[in-house]
Design a protein around this motif. Structure first.
Motif, PDB file in Angstrom:
ATOM      1  N   LEU A  76    -154.883  16.159 -14.773  1.00  0.00           N
ATOM      2  CA  LEU A  76    -153.586  15.829 -14.192  1.00  0.00           C
ATOM      3  C   LEU A  76    -152.601  15.481 -15.298  1.00  0.00           C
ATOM      4  CD1 LEU A  76    -154.391  13.592 -11.070  1.00  0.00           C
ATOM      5  CD2 LEU A  76    -153.501  15.917 -11.095  1.00  0.00           C
ATOM      6  N   LYS A  77    -151.377  15.978 -15.176  1.00  0.00           N
ATOM      7  CA  LYS A  77    -150.330  15.638 -16.129  1.00  0.00           C
ATOM      8  C   LYS A  77    -149.704  14.309 -15.737  1.00  0.00           C
ATOM      9  CE  LYS A  77    -149.292  20.413 -17.401  1.00  0.00           C
ATOM     10  NZ  LYS A  77    -148.246  21.451 -17.509  1.00  0.00           N
ATOM     11  N   GLY A  78    -149.019  13.695 -16.692  1.00  0.00           N
ATOM     12  CA  GLY A  78    -148.498  12.352 -16.496  1.00  0.00           C
ATOM     13  C   GLY A  78    -147.560  12.224 -15.308  1.00  0.00           C
ATOM     14  N   ASP A  79    -146.702  13.242 -15.109  1.00  0.00           N
ATOM     15  CA  ASP A  79    -145.717  13.108 -14.034  1.00  0.00           C
ATOM     16  C   ASP A  79    -146.321  13.275 -12.653  1.00  0.00           C
ATOM     17  OD1 ASP A  79    -146.366  15.700 -14.483  1.00  0.00           O
ATOM     18  OD2 ASP A  79    -144.327  16.498 -14.221  1.00  0.00           O
ATOM     19  N   LYS A  80    -147.530  13.803 -12.604  1.00  0.00           N
ATOM     20  CA  LYS A  80    -148.175  14.004 -11.298  1.00  0.00           C
ATOM     21  C   LYS A  80    -149.105  12.847 -10.941  1.00  0.00           C
ATOM     22  CE  LYS A  80    -147.993  19.039 -11.401  1.00  0.00           C
ATOM     23  NZ  LYS A  80    -148.766  20.289 -11.288  1.00  0.00           N
ATOM     24  N   ARG A  81    -149.263  11.891 -11.847  1.00  0.00           N
ATOM     25  CA  ARG A  81    -150.149  10.774 -11.544  1.00  0.00           C
ATOM     26  C   ARG A  81    -149.462   9.789 -10.595  1.00  0.00           C
ATOM     27  NH1 ARG A  81    -154.457  11.289 -14.927  1.00  0.00           N
ATOM     28  NH2 ARG A  81    -154.104  12.264 -16.962  1.00  0.00           N
ATOM     29  N   MET A  82    -150.248   9.055  -9.900  1.00  0.00           N
ATOM     30  CA  MET A  82    -149.755   8.117  -8.883  1.00  0.00           C
ATOM     31  C   MET A  82    -149.002   6.973  -9.546  1.00  0.00           C
ATOM     32  SD  MET A  82    -152.077   6.147  -6.028  1.00  0.00           S
ATOM     33  CE  MET A  82    -153.036   7.620  -5.735  1.00  0.00           C
ATOM     34  N   LYS A  83    -147.873   6.616  -8.980  1.00  0.00           N
ATOM     35  CA  LYS A  83    -147.112   5.453  -9.427  1.00  0.00           C
ATOM     36  C   LYS A  83    -147.529   4.254  -8.585  1.00  0.00           C
ATOM     37  CE  LYS A  83    -144.445   7.945 -12.165  1.00  0.00           C
ATOM     38  NZ  LYS A  83    -145.103   9.237 -11.957  1.00  0.00           N
ATOM     39  N   VAL A  84    -147.101   3.085  -9.047  1.00  0.00           N
ATOM     40  CA  VAL A  84    -147.484   1.890  -8.313  1.00  0.00           C
ATOM     41  C   VAL A  84    -146.872   1.906  -6.913  1.00  0.00           C
ATOM     42  CG1 VAL A  84    -145.546   0.513  -9.189  1.00  0.00           C
ATOM     43  CG2 VAL A  84    -147.644  -0.617  -8.440  1.00  0.00           C
ATOM     44  N   GLU A  85    -145.702   2.509  -6.799  1.00  0.00           N
ATOM     45  CA  GLU A  85    -145.085   2.600  -5.475  1.00  0.00           C
ATOM     46  C   GLU A  85    -145.935   3.472  -4.552  1.00  0.00           C
ATOM     47  OE1 GLU A  85    -143.589   3.332  -8.291  1.00  0.00           O
ATOM     48  OE2 GLU A  85    -142.242   1.615  -8.599  1.00  0.00           O
ATOM     49  N   ASP A  86    -146.415   4.579  -5.106  1.00  0.00           N
ATOM     50  CA  ASP A  86    -147.273   5.447  -4.287  1.00  0.00           C
ATOM     51  C   ASP A  86    -148.542   4.720  -3.869  1.00  0.00           C
ATOM     52  OD1 ASP A  86    -145.422   7.472  -4.793  1.00  0.00           O
ATOM     53  OD2 ASP A  86    -146.470   8.052  -6.644  1.00  0.00           O
ATOM     54  N   PHE A  87    -149.080   3.936  -4.795  1.00  0.00           N
ATOM     55  CA  PHE A  87    -150.301   3.186  -4.503  1.00  0.00           C
ATOM     56  C   PHE A  87    -150.051   2.197  -3.374  1.00  0.00           C
ATOM     57  CE2 PHE A  87    -153.116  -0.484  -5.808  1.00  0.00           C
ATOM     58  CZ  PHE A  87    -154.303   0.095  -5.377  1.00  0.00           C
ATOM     59  N   ALA A  88    -148.921   1.488  -3.463  1.00  0.00           N
ATOM     60  CA  ALA A  88    -148.593   0.502  -2.425  1.00  0.00           C
ATOM     61  C   ALA A  88    -148.274   1.196  -1.106  1.00  0.00           C
ATOM     62  CB  ALA A  88    -147.402  -0.347  -2.880  1.00  0.00           C
ATOM     63  N   LYS A  89    -147.627   2.349  -1.175  1.00  0.00           N
ATOM     64  CA  LYS A  89    -147.274   3.082   0.047  1.00  0.00           C
ATOM     65  C   LYS A  89    -148.519   3.516   0.809  1.00  0.00           C
ATOM     66  CE  LYS A  89    -144.636   7.140   1.522  1.00  0.00           C
ATOM     67  NZ  LYS A  89    -143.826   8.296   1.060  1.00  0.00           N
ATOM     68  N   ASN A  90    -149.537   3.945   0.068  1.00  0.00           N
ATOM     69  CA  ASN A  90    -150.787   4.377   0.714  1.00  0.00           C
ATOM     70  C   ASN A  90    -151.481   3.234   1.434  1.00  0.00           C
ATOM     71  OD1 ASN A  90    -150.363   6.938  -0.250  1.00  0.00           O
ATOM     72  ND2 ASN A  90    -151.673   6.664  -2.070  1.00  0.00           N
ATOM     73  N   LEU A  91    -151.180   2.019   1.021  1.00  0.00           N
ATOM     74  CA  LEU A  91    -151.873   0.866   1.599  1.00  0.00           C
ATOM     75  C   LEU A  91    -150.979   0.088   2.554  1.00  0.00           C
ATOM     76  CD1 LEU A  91    -153.609  -0.369  -1.680  1.00  0.00           C
ATOM     77  CD2 LEU A  91    -154.735   0.649   0.298  1.00  0.00           C
ATOM     78  N   ARG A  92    -149.932   0.701   2.956  1.00  0.00           N
ATOM     79  CA  ARG A  92    -148.980   0.019   3.819  1.00  0.00           C
ATOM     80  C   ARG A  92    -149.627  -0.282   5.188  1.00  0.00           C
ATOM     81  NH1 ARG A  92    -143.812   3.353   4.197  1.00  0.00           N
ATOM     82  NH2 ARG A  92    -143.861   2.898   1.973  1.00  0.00           N
ATOM     83  N   GLY A  93    -149.589  -1.581   5.573  1.00  0.00           N
ATOM     84  CA  GLY A  93    -150.037  -1.988   6.902  1.00  0.00           C
ATOM     85  C   GLY A  93    -151.545  -2.061   7.089  1.00  0.00           C
ATOM     86  N   VAL A  94    -152.334  -1.936   6.079  1.00  0.00           N
ATOM     87  CA  VAL A  94    -153.797  -1.949   6.280  1.00  0.00           C
ATOM     88  C   VAL A  94    -154.375  -3.343   6.128  1.00  0.00           C
ATOM     89  CG1 VAL A  94    -154.003   0.435   5.500  1.00  0.00           C
ATOM     90  CG2 VAL A  94    -154.302  -1.419   3.859  1.00  0.00           C
ATOM     91  N   ASN A  95    -153.568  -4.294   5.684  1.00  0.00           N
ATOM     92  CA  ASN A  95    -154.074  -5.668   5.505  1.00  0.00           C
ATOM     93  C   ASN A  95    -153.888  -6.416   6.818  1.00  0.00           C
ATOM     94  OD1 ASN A  95    -155.087  -7.939   4.314  1.00  0.00           O
ATOM     95  ND2 ASN A  95    -153.192  -8.493   3.237  1.00  0.00           N
ATOM     96  N   ASP A  96    -154.707  -6.049   7.793  1.00  0.00           N
ATOM     97  CA  ASP A  96    -154.630  -6.636   9.139  1.00  0.00           C
ATOM     98  C   ASP A  96    -153.232  -6.454   9.710  1.00  0.00           C
ATOM     99  OD1 ASP A  96    -155.573  -7.871  11.383  1.00  0.00           O
ATOM    100  OD2 ASP A  96    -155.284  -9.916  10.632  1.00  0.00           O
ATOM    101  N   GLY A  97    -152.717  -5.249   9.515  1.00  0.00           N
ATOM    102  CA  GLY A  97    -151.415  -4.906  10.042  1.00  0.00           C
ATOM    103  C   GLY A  97    -150.263  -5.255   9.125  1.00  0.00           C
ATOM    104  N   LYS A  98    -150.549  -5.891   8.031  1.00  0.00           N
ATOM    105  CA  LYS A  98    -149.501  -6.283   7.112  1.00  0.00           C
ATOM    106  C   LYS A  98    -149.691  -5.550   5.787  1.00  0.00           C
ATOM    107  CE  LYS A  98    -149.392 -10.964   9.073  1.00  0.00           C
ATOM    108  NZ  LYS A  98    -149.575 -12.394   8.782  1.00  0.00           N
ATOM    109  N   ASN A  99    -148.713  -5.726   4.912  1.00  0.00           N
ATOM    110  CA  ASN A  99    -148.813  -5.145   3.583  1.00  0.00           C
ATOM    111  C   ASN A  99    -149.468  -6.136   2.621  1.00  0.00           C
ATOM    112  OD1 ASN A  99    -147.504  -2.884   4.458  1.00  0.00           O
ATOM    113  ND2 ASN A  99    -145.471  -3.608   3.835  1.00  0.00           N
ATOM    114  N   PHE A 100    -150.090  -5.580   1.597  1.00  0.00           N
ATOM    115  CA  PHE A 100    -150.647  -6.430   0.535  1.00  0.00           C
ATOM    116  C   PHE A 100    -149.501  -6.979  -0.296  1.00  0.00           C
ATOM    117  CE2 PHE A 100    -154.278  -3.596   1.344  1.00  0.00           C
ATOM    118  CZ  PHE A 100    -155.276  -4.542   1.549  1.00  0.00           C
ATOM    119  N   ASP A 101    -149.765  -8.108  -0.940  1.00  0.00           N
ATOM    120  CA  ASP A 101    -148.802  -8.717  -1.849  1.00  0.00           C
ATOM    121  C   ASP A 101    -148.501  -7.716  -2.964  1.00  0.00           C
ATOM    122  OD1 ASP A 101    -147.317 -10.174  -3.593  1.00  0.00           O
ATOM    123  OD2 ASP A 101    -148.755 -11.820  -3.822  1.00  0.00           O
TER     124      ASP A 101
END
Length: 1585
Positions: A770-795
């Motif tokens: 994978l090239k650098g620009d195609k790697r996951m950003k922290v925003e993408d990481f947080a977006k994937n986990l949206r709402g899974v913490n018992d319906g809420k977002n992680f800190d």
């Protein structure tokens, strides 16, 4: 320039020898104050010649101030003069009216005026040691720091200061020395001057180097502060690193740095002694800090930029306008040529105390040097790294143990130094590699106690690089078994790359991680291999190094077998073929290292064992055993987990196979389980309890989720199937939630999802595709986990922390991924393990040597053997011989019989003297000359020309001598050698140490095919004569005569065998303990051929007493061929078994069985073998009579079954053996004598002329000794045997008759032949013994179970018949002795008894048959002269015996029986009278008269008129007597004769019986005796009067 250069050499003469730390007197010959003034003038003089200072004031020359009024000097509290800055007033023109430009009066440059002030201050100084040191140095330091000075001027200032230090002008007790040294260090590290030409500029830098070296090494070095030292070291390193400087200067800088670092790091040891508490406090303060506060060295390679301001400045280029330069210097920037020292400012407080440099500066220097080694720092070249490596090496050499003992330094060594160093050893640059290896060696030699895992990693890499992957080539003439034990690959390397990932990782990290570290080995250039071998050899030669490897690695369950791998590596590379992939130096280097290892163990052999503070050797032994089991179990687990668990359970490693926790603890606790297999095993549904137990073994408390996941995935590899991964993550989520209870995560489900997301993030961030620009950003990481913490977002901060951690540091899954950062990741994992790994045990003891040598001797011995076989150089032979000897000493000392046996086996093979089948001896030729002889044989000639074999043989017996007790299987080879030498007459055919136990002659050898006497032959050395000899020998079918060369070879062999000292070894063998003897005995008995066929091929059966055939013609023997080696083996086994009571008890049975086996196969063995075996058996019988494994009756029965020829061959040894047995225990003596087979053997041997004497001696001993063994059982056999001896004595009759003839002719008496005399003497003694035995008869009869009448016949008849029989012996001596004995026996008081009438058989069975035999013509003719006398004696004896027992006869006999006996006596007398012997009639007549008179007087023979009932006796008596003695009646009874004849005839006719008594026709048959009942009579018989 020239003015300063002239002083260069003189000034530098004193710089190489640093001043001592003590206060010492000034060593300069001139006045020190004058010297300082002179130096001031020298510098100012040079300055005035420079255009810039050409117009200086008069004061600069006179030494005074140029001010209008003298400066008022103010003294501080210390009494030192300080010039206040405010006192300097505006200068006025000099009195000579010198003017400057524009009419201004000249003012001295501050540099010049400073020298003037110093000269002025020195005017009143008497002792330079009392003068303020900073003030003295101040003008010179200003010159050094001024950028306006030229290189020659700066050089002069440096020379002056160097002189002050060298001459002791500035000493340890100089005032304010610390401040002065600080200012000096600051000045020289900030030196500035105008550039002129490079040579002059570099001279300044060189002087600075020398001055720094003098400062550090001299008295002022102790007072330098940390900052000063750092600045000076930074300056020195900068010079080393600046590429624009000349090679010579850089090298000089390096040399100076080495010298200074020696002093600085040596100070660490001094501080440990002087101020240990302060040092420890500093250590704690510095530990964990990246760099000390306020201290930071940053040597620059370029010398430019901001960093350059802290180092020696780059030379300034001079301006084109001199005037402009002066103006700028005087007005615009006066600071450029002044030094603002702390003590120069008026009103300042005295400077703070300068503390002598200590750990902070030492640590900073060490850090900078280590950082220079970073292979990835592109600012640093390989040249710089080589320089840094050399300096680091010196530091480690000087203070390695001290560095290891201080955490702030040790952590640098453990982490940064090792990390860079282990990368540098992979370099292809030989300079870098050599220095890296040297530093690595020094590091491990000095700091290895804190580098356990790092050392294992490094050594594993070296082993992996150096171990050849090819099989040992087969050399012609070298048996492959010689080098068995040399490993083909180290234990840390997989056997085959195609195999599945196996267990048994021998490094602190898995194989994949070792690859990521770049330490997986691989191809290296030959020169690199040689360098690595040299490095390894240096480590191995450290006395305790290998023992430490063994204890800390080979005996540790989770460590590799490093010690064994290194020994295997050295062994394999010591083989000559390793030169093909390395260099020709590698094999000897490896051999040297290997022998050094052996030497270190040998040197400690006699040391007192030290156990205190060391682990128990027994505990380590058990731990090694456990390690082997775990490795084996892990291997099985990796192939089939259930099988592995079952095996480990059976071995006690896993306590309970049904306990999930026990299994989980094992798979988590060992690094030897394959991570992939473990992941698949844990994720299976059936192993759910094990997975849960496995999770509970982790402590997740306080860990963020990614940290916990990292910890978990370090132990196994996730399986590939998503269902299996889900099972693992589910259990992980539950355990993590319960243990960590994270505030940021709501529940287990959220953990489950987040864990999956982290795994995906890890893959995304570190996927190389994978090239650098195609790697996951922290925003993408947080977006994937949206709402899974018992319906809420992680800190977001929580996710950011996880994201940053994963992005910067990959979760390395075992055996996966390999990118450019892999080394750093793997190294960090290693450092994690270092935290929990204890320090190494330093083994300065010999208590582990036994186990270490036991684990490593196989490749060592194999290598020594191979090198011995292939070497050609004497030096190599010498070292190998010493190595063999030391290995043997070690093996014997530690009871390592396997090792000793292998050494013996190898040397025996090389000696060529231990073939499985010894060569033929049929061509052996004995050569005699000068009363000496030598046996030339195929073995002797071949061995004599083989120098290697001779050396090996001498070494072999050198190894054996004194170590005999430790040999076990090695005896097989030694026996082969001894047998081979024995059959070729190279060792004596007897055992000096054992001869006292044998009454046999030496073992006979095969006679040589021919004997050549060189002394009798003419010395013709022509070719024709040699050819003729060859043709002649060929025609006669005999071996050709040995050549001179062959004889020379044989003599060489003889000399070599003498050097082996067989006698000493045999003497040692005779003293061996039973356990060692058992091994020797088993080996001896194994050499007995099972099929009875000889192992030596020979062609002749003639053995003893046979002369060699001069012509060499051969005669084929009949029957089995003689095998002297078999006798050798049997004899040695026998004497060993008979040594003492203990050997008899433990060993004699096996020897007895072997000898019995030989005897049973008598038909397959030569008679000599059987004969000596018989003797050996009897010897064992005597020694082991208390044991039941050998019984006399069984042996005797075996011997008695021999055929006549064999028994005759065995006669001498057999009789010797029996004789010795009879002299042994009384019980054995009785048992032998009580055996019928014993007497059978003696009876059969008594007829053998050469054995008869021994037989008789034996019988005589049995019958006449104080403890006779003649019993009722053997009594008759004894008598019969004695009768045989007496019968043999009849040969003496011939001599007697010849003597008679000579006597009749009037000649003198002829002496008898010795043989006949001996035989006759034996016969005579036999008769005496027979008579003596008659005294035992009453006791036999008394104790007999037979009836009295039967007992009398059984015990008296043999003696009487034997004596009677020998009364017929042609030999007069025997006959006379027998007759006397018979007469005494017959007249014995114990012979007759009134209780029975069996004794009356003495007439019918003894006396009458005797006389009857005497009357036979053939008996008479056997000795015509003597037999006449015998007949007379017989008649007289008959008469005596009859009259002796007359009364008893009348009591026990009826009248008729008495009459019959009497009439038989008369008939015998009649026959004697009519025998034709002249003197017989008279003798018989006298005897008859006596008998008749006694009968008449006793009332037995009376006339019928007196006793009518005895008329028949009267009538029959005279009827028979009148036939041959008609006048006797008238002579004895004249009255009765005068009576009328008629009356007598009437009486006779009236009482006449119808039938006459029949006379006996002759002697009754002899030998008809009743069966005897066994009865032992011990009672003494009455002696005959």
């Amino acid at each position: 320039m020239s003015s300063s250069d002239s002083e260069l050499d003189a000034a530098t003469l004193h710089q190489d020898a640093p001043a001592s730390l003590d206060s010492r007197p000034i060593t300069v010959a001139v006045n020190p104050v004058a010297l300082v003034v002179t130096e001031c003038i020298t510098v100012t003089s040079a300055m005035r010649k420079h255009a810039r200072w050409a117009h200086s004031s008069v004061s600069a020359i006179l030494g005074g101030s140029s001010n209008k009024t003298p400066a008022v000097q103010r003294r501080d509290r210390t009494g030192q003069g300080i010039i206040s800055g405010g006192e300097q007033e505006e200068a006025v023109p000099s009195r000579w009216g010198l003017r400057g430009k524009k009419g201004k009066s000249l003012q001295d440059n501050p540099l010049m005026s400073a020298f003037a002030r110093l000269r002025n201050d020195l005017k009143g100084c008497k002792d330079i040691r009392t003068f303020d040191t900073p003030s003295m140095l101040h003008p010179f330091l200003q010159v050094i720091r001024s950028s306006s000075t030229s290189a020659p001027i700066t050089s002069l200032a440096l020379i002056a200061i160097t002189k002050f230090l060298s001459y002791g002008v500035i000493g340890h007790d100089s005032p304010r020395l610390p401040e002065a040294m600080q200012q000096l260090s600051s000045a020289i590290t900030h030196c500035r001057f105008e550039a002129s030409d490079s040579a002059a500029d570099e001279i300044v830098l060189l002087r600075i180097l020398k001055l720094m070296e003098g400062m550090i090494s001299g008295p002022g070095g102790q007072v330098l502060g940390d900052e000063s030292v750092c600045e000076m070291m930074e300056t020195g390193l900068s010079m080393c690193c600046q590429a624009r400087l000349s090679e010579l200067l850089r090298r000089s800088a390096e040399i100076a740095m080495v010298s200074m670092c020696q002093v600085i790091f040596r100070r660490l040891k001094t501080l440990e002694i002087e101020t240990p508490e302060e040092l420890d406090a500093l250590d704690e303060e510095l530990e964990g800090k990246i760099e000390p506060d306020g201290l930071k060295m940053d040597p620059s390679a370029s010398g430019q930029g901001d960093v350059a301001q802290s180092k020696v400045e780059s030379p300034q280029q001079p301006s084109n306008s001199e005037g402009g330069q002066e103006d700028r210097e005087d007005t615009a920037n006066p600071a450029t040529s002044t030094l603002d020292l702390p003590a120069m400012a008026e009103g300042e407080q005295p400077p703070a105390e300068i503390r002598p440099y200590s750990l902070p500066s030492i640590r900073e220097l060490f850090r900078v040097l280590v950082d220079l080694l970073d292979p990835h720092d592109r600012q640093h070249t390989d040249t710089m790294r080589v320089m840094a490596l050399r300096i680091v090496d010196v530091a480690l050499e000087v203070a390695g143990p001290s560095i290891a003992s201080h955490p702030s330094l040790a952590n640098l060594a453990k982490d940064t130094l090792c990390r860079h160093l282990f990368q540098l050893v992979r370099s292809d640059n030989m300079a870098v590699l050599n220095e890296s290896l040297r530093v690595a060696g020094t590091l491990l030699a000095t700091c290895r106690n804190v580098l356990q895992l790092q050392q294992e990693l490094y050594l594993s890499y070296v082993v992996a690089c150096l171990f050849p992957r090819v099989e040992i080539p087969q050399e012609p003439g070298i048996d492959q078994s010689l080098y068995e034990g040399v490993p083909q690959a180290p234990s840390l390397i997989k056997s085959s790359p195609q195999q599945a990932p196996s267990s048994g990782r021998s490094t602190p990290v898995p194989v994949k991680d070792r690859r990521q570290l770049g330490l997986e080995g691989g191809a290296r250039k030959p020169d690199a291999r040689e360098a690595m071998v040299e490095n390894l050899g240096g480590l191995v030669r450290i006395p305790s190094f290998m023992a430490e490897l063994f204890v800390n690695y080979d005996c540790e369950i989770d460590r590799g077998d490093v010690c064994m791998d290194i020994v295997g590596l050295l062994s394999r590379n010591a083989f000559p073929d390793s030169a093909t992939w390395s260099t020709v130096n590698v094999p000897p280097l490896c051999l040297d290292a290997l022998l050094g290892f052996v030497q270190s163990i040998a040197d400690r052999l006699d040391d007192e064992p030290v156990t205190e503070g060391f682990p128990s050797a027994q505990a380590l032994r058990e731990q090694r055993l456990r390690k082997k089991i775990i490795i084996r179990g892990a291997t099985k687990f990796n192939e089939k987990p259930k099988a592995g668990i079952a095996f480990l359970t059976s071995q006690g490693i896993i306590s309970d196979p049904d306990d999930p926790k026990a299994i989980a603890e094992f798979v988590k606790g060992t690094t030897r389980v394959d991570k992939k297999v473990l992941g698949e095993f844990l994720s299976k549904r059936d192993n759910e309890p094990i997975l849960k137990a496995f999770m509970k073994l982790f402590d997740f408390r306080g860990l963020r989720l990614d940290e916990a996941l990292r910890l978990l995935l370090h132990t196994f590899r996730l399986p590939g199937e998503s269902a299996l991964i889900e099972r693992i993550i589910t259990d992980f989520s539950e355990e993590y939630y319960n243990a960590a209870q994270p505030e940021e995560i709501a529940n287990k489900d959220a953990i489950f999802v987040l864990t999956y997301a982290v795994i995906m993030l890890n893959t995304d961030q570190h996927n190389p595709n994978l090239k650098g620009d195609k790697r996951m950003k922290v925003e993408d990481f947080a977006k994937n986990l949206r709402g899974v913490n018992d319906g809420k977002n992680f800190d977001p901060d929580y996710l950011q922390a996880i994201y940053d951690s994963i992005r910067t540091r990959e979760i390395i899954l075992p055996e996966e991924h390999n990118d450019r950062n892999a080394y750093d990741h793997a190294w960090k994992e290693l450092l994690v393990k270092v935290q929990s790994t204890p320090n190494m045990v330093i083994c300065d003891t010999n208590i582990f040597d036994a186990d270490m040598f036991a684990a490593t001797w196989k490749p060592i011995v194999a290598t020594l053997s191979y090198v011995f076989m292939s070497a050609t150089d004497d030096a190599v032979f010498s070292r190998v011989v010493l190595g063999f000897d030391q290995c043997a000493q070690i093996a014997a000392k530690y009871d390592l019989s396997d090792a000793l046996d292998r050494i013996i086996s190898s040397l025996s093979y090389i000696s060529t003297l231990a073939p499985d089948v010894p060569p033929s001896t049929s061509l052996n030729t004995e050569v005699q000359a000068d009363k000496k002889s030598v046996m030339v044989s195929e073995t002797a000639v071949r061995f004599g020309r083989d120098g290697r074999a001779q050396l090996a043989t001498v070494v072999l017996f050198q190894v054996i001598k004194g170590n005999e007790a430790g040999i076990r299987d090695g005896w097989n080879h030694l026996i082969r050698i001894m047998v081979n030498l024995f059959i070729n007459s190279l060792i004596p055919p007897y055992f000096l140490s054992f001869q006292k136990t044998l009454a046999l002659p030496p073992i006979p050898l095969q006679n040589p095919a021919q004997v050549i006497d060189r002394a009798e032959r003419p010395a013709d050395a022509g070719i024709f004569s040699a050819f003729t000899s060859y043709v002649s020998s060929f025609a006669n079918d005999e071996p050709p005569e040995p050549s001179d060369q062959e004889i020379e070879y044989t003599l060489c062999t003889v000399d070599t065998v003498k050097e082996c000292h067989f006698e000493d070894i045999l003497a040692n063998i005779s003293q061996l303990p039973v356990a060692a003897l058992r091994s020797l005995l088993e080996s001896l008995l194994e050499h007995i051929p099972e099929d009875g066929e000889p192992r030596v091929i020979v062609v002749k059966s003639e053995v003893s007493g046979q002369a060699a055939r001069p012509n060499g013609s051969k005669t084929k023997g009949k029957g089995p061929v003689y095998d002297p080696s078999l006798v050798f083996v049997l004899e040695l086994a026998t004497v060993l078994a008979q040594r003492d009571e203990e050997t008899v008890k433990e060993l004699a049975k096996d020897v007895t069985d072997a000898l019995s086996s030989v005897i049973r196969d008598a038909s397959k063995h030569h008679p000599v073998v059987i004969a000596r075996s018989v003797y050996y058996l009897l010897g064992l019988l005597k020694a082991s009579n208390d044991y039941d494994f050998i019984r006399a009756p069984v042996l005797l029965h075996t011997f008695s079954s021999f055929n006549e020829a064999l028994l005759k061959e065995c006669s001498q040894p057999l009789l010797h053996g029996l004789s010795e047995c009879c002299k042994g225990p009384v019980a054995l003596r009785s048992e032998l004598a009580g055996s019928p087979d014993f007497w059978t053997i003696l009876s059969r041997l008594c007829g053998v002329p050469e054995a008869a004497g021994d037989v008789f001696q034996l019988v005589e001993d049995l019958t006449t000794s104080p403890q006779p063994c003649i019993t009722a059982d053997n009594y008759e056999a004894t008598i019969a045997l004695l009768n045989e001896f007496a019968t043999q004595a009849q040969v003496g009759a011939r001599e007697e008759q010849l003597h008679d003839q000579a006597a009749r002719r009037g000649k003198g008496q002829r002496p008898k032949k010795p043989e006949s005399t001996e035989v006759v003497v034996r016969g005579s003694k036999a008769m005496t013994i027979v008579f003596q035995l008659s005294t035992k008869v009453p006791a036999f009869i008394e104790h007999s179970h037979l009836e009295t009448t039967e007992a009398w016949t059984a015990y008296w008849s043999p003696i009487l018949k034997t004596l009677a029989h020998q009364c017929l012996n042609p030999c007069r001596e025997i006959r006379s002795n027998a007759f006397s004995s018979l007469q005494r026996t017959l007249l014995s008081t114990s012979l007759a008894s009134p209780d029975h009438k069996e004794w009356t058989a003495i007439f019918s069975s003894i006396l009458m048959p005797l006389i009857t035999q005497l009357l036979k013509p053939e008996v008479y003719q056997s000795d015509p002269l003597g037999m006449s006398e015998t007949r007379v004696r017989a008649a007289t004896l008959l008469s005596k015996v009859f009259l002796h027992y007359l009364v008893l006869l009348s009591e026990v006999e009826a009248d008729k029986e008495f009459l019959d006996l009497w009439l038989k006596i008369i008939s015998i007398m009649d026959r004697l009278v009519n025998s034709g012997q002249g003197d017989m009639e008279e003798a018989v007549g006298e005897n008859l008269k006596n008998m008749l008179l006694v009968l008449s007087n006793g009332g037995y023979l009376v006339t019928p008129d007196e006793q009518p009932e005895k008329e028949q006796l009267w009538n029959e008596t005279w009827k028979r007597i009148n036939r041959f003695q008609p006048d006797l009646f008238k002579e004895l009874f004249p009255e009765e004769a005068g009576k009328p004849k008629r009356s007598r005839d009437e009486r006779r006719s009236r009482d006449e019986r119808p039938k006459d008594v029949v006379e006996p026709a002759g002697a009754e048959p002899q030998g008809e005796t009743k069966e005897l009942v066994i009865g032992e009579g011990k009672k003494e018989a009455e002696k005959e009067s």
